[in-house]
Design a protein around this motif. Structure first.
Motif, PDB file in Angstrom:
ATOM      1  N   GLN A  82     -11.521   2.722  -6.669  1.00  0.00           N
ATOM      2  CA  GLN A  82     -10.879   3.942  -6.034  1.00  0.00           C
ATOM      3  C   GLN A  82     -10.883   4.173  -4.449  1.00  0.00           C
ATOM      4  O   GLN A  82     -12.053   4.019  -3.993  1.00  0.00           O
ATOM      5  CB  GLN A  82     -11.609   5.256  -6.484  1.00  0.00           C
ATOM      6  N   MET A  83      -9.951   4.151  -4.123  1.00  0.00           N
ATOM      7  CA  MET A  83      -9.874   4.337  -2.358  1.00  0.00           C
ATOM      8  C   MET A  83      -9.126   5.532  -2.030  1.00  0.00           C
ATOM      9  O   MET A  83      -8.081   5.826  -2.274  1.00  0.00           O
ATOM     10  CB  MET A  83      -9.011   3.040  -1.924  1.00  0.00           C
ATOM     11  N   ASN A  84     -10.098   6.190  -1.042  1.00  0.00           N
ATOM     12  CA  ASN A  84      -9.701   7.362  -0.527  1.00  0.00           C
ATOM     13  C   ASN A  84      -9.985   7.499   0.890  1.00  0.00           C
ATOM     14  O   ASN A  84     -10.272   6.494   1.511  1.00  0.00           O
ATOM     15  CB  ASN A  84     -10.926   8.521  -1.086  1.00  0.00           C
ATOM     16  N   SER A  85      -9.114   8.406   1.354  1.00  0.00           N
ATOM     17  CA  SER A  85      -9.266   8.349   2.987  1.00  0.00           C
ATOM     18  C   SER A  85      -8.799   7.206   3.564  1.00  0.00           C
ATOM     19  O   SER A  85      -9.464   6.530   4.605  1.00  0.00           O
ATOM     20  CB  SER A  85     -10.612   8.829   3.615  1.00  0.00           C
ATOM     21  N   LEU A  86      -7.750   6.765   2.949  1.00  0.00           N
ATOM     22  CA  LEU A  86      -7.263   5.292   3.409  1.00  0.00           C
ATOM     23  C   LEU A  86      -6.856   5.433   5.085  1.00  0.00           C
ATOM     24  O   LEU A  86      -6.398   6.297   5.592  1.00  0.00           O
ATOM     25  CB  LEU A  86      -6.345   4.964   2.732  1.00  0.00           C
TER      26      LEU A  86
END
Length: 127
Positions: A82-86
């Motif tokens: 899960q990749m957030n604040s990319l």
């Protein structure tokens, strides 16, 4: 032989989120650890995150700590990223890889210590 089937990724704006998944065809001693790597244009492939199927520990590159989360579903032999604040600097081809070693130290995060690789998928973060 173990096949790794990846999904997810694509194009997202800065600050957005994406989730990648990686399903392993089976588990062997060489899939003890599941890892995510990425390779940006013109750069070497680098470790992003890792875990083992049985342990509770997870490992991250400093550049993604607090923003990315690796998790697993043992019943589905699937690992997620899960990749957030990319950020635009997260733009890269993302690969999953397996290893017979845990990924808690730099040496075991080297690409040369991975046994199987997925095909990779481009993640593009626009500014």
């Amino acid at each position: 032989q173990v096949q790794l089937v990846e999904s997810g990724g694509g194009l997202v704006q800065a600050g957005g989120s994406l989730r990648r998944s990686c399903a392993a065809s089976r588990r062997t001693s060489r899939t003890y650890a599941m890892n995510w790597f990425r390779q940006a244009p013109g750069k070497e492939r680098e470790f992003v995150a890792g875990l083992t199927w049985s342990g509770g520990s997870t490992y991250y590159a400093d550049s993604v700590k607090g923003r990315f989360t690796i998790s697993r579903d043992n019943a589905k032999n699937t690992v997620y990223l899960q990749m957030n604040s990319l950020k635009p600097e997260d733009t890269a081809v993302y690969y999953c890889a397996t290893s017979r070693y845990y990924s808690g130290s730099y040496y075991y995060q080297l690409t040369s210590n991975m046994d199987y690789w997925g095909k990779g998928t481009l993640v593009t973060v626009s500014s």
